[in-house]
Design a protein around this motif. Structure first.
Motif, short mmCIF file in Angstrom:
data_model
loop_
_atom_site.label_atom_id
_atom_site.label_comp_id
_atom_site.label_asym_id
_atom_site.label_seq_id
_atom_site.Cartn_x
_atom_site.Cartn_y
_atom_site.Cartn_z
N ARG A 16 -18.97 -1.83 -32.90
CA ARG A 16 -19.35 -1.14 -34.13
C ARG A 16 -18.72 0.26 -34.22
NH1 ARG A 16 -23.91 -4.56 -33.68
NH2 ARG A 16 -25.01 -3.25 -32.18
N THR A 75 -23.57 -0.53 -39.09
CA THR A 75 -24.84 -0.72 -38.40
C THR A 75 -25.03 -2.19 -38.05
OG1 THR A 75 -26.12 -1.09 -40.42
CG2 THR A 75 -25.90 1.19 -39.67
N THR A 79 -30.81 -3.14 -39.66
CA THR A 79 -30.96 -1.70 -39.84
C THR A 79 -30.25 -1.30 -41.12
OG1 THR A 79 -28.98 -1.18 -38.56
CG2 THR A 79 -31.05 -1.29 -37.35
N GLY A 82 -28.35 2.01 -43.44
CA GLY A 82 -27.70 3.31 -43.43
C GLY A 82 -27.04 3.52 -44.77
#
Length: 155
Positions: free
Chosen positions: A19, A31, A35, A37
């Motif tokens: 990542r 991400t 999750t 972002g």
């Protein structure tokens, strides 16, 4: 953003490192699934057997950049070859982004497992591989077969 990228990496690499390499190549957040972002892409990384044991699925991949170019930058950052599906319908043919950033067409043997596709025995696409003859498309690809001393490029 709309794309899905499915790659295989030639070494076992931890998900965070994959990542981070992808985020660096794209200069944007990446991400893991589950999750969130701001404006981040989702990336799932898992492991299988074979010569390319790290599988990478990138969701919401940008369509304004060339997938092979980003795979090449990621291969350099990881110091490992990355397989990217090519533009043919030949299931054994991929574009390989080498650790030095070079892009070249290859064939691999593939076996589906419960954990995902395992890819074995990468070899250059020369136009003479039995996989070339089994499925049309290698010569029509933008990633032309690599000539060999035994089979020079057409004039």
């Amino acid at each position: 953003m709309a794309g899905l990228w499915n790659w295989s990496v030639a070494v076992r690499i931890e998900p965070d490192r994959v990542r981070d390499a992808l985020a660096g190549a794209l200069e944007r957040g990446v991400t893991e699934i589950g999750t969130t972002g701001p404006d981040a892409m989702l990336c799932d990384v898992y492991h299988v057997g074979g010569d390319f044991p790290t599988l990478v699925d990138v969701y919401l991949a940008p369509d304004e950049v060339d997938e092979e170019t980003i795979a090449s930058a990621v291969a350099v950052r990881l110091a490992a070859a990355v397989l990217v599906p090519d533009d043919t319908l030949n299931p054994s043919r991929y574009v390989c982004a080498d650790p030095d950033g070079t892009l070249r067409p290859v064939h691999v043997d593939e076996r589906e497992t419960d954990d995902g596709a395992e890819r074995w025995h990468p070899r250059p696409c020369t136009g003479d591989d039995p996989a070339c003859a089994a499925h049309p498309g290698c010569h029509r690809s933008r990633w032309k077969p690599d000539p060999t001393p035994e089979r020079p490029a057409a004039a």
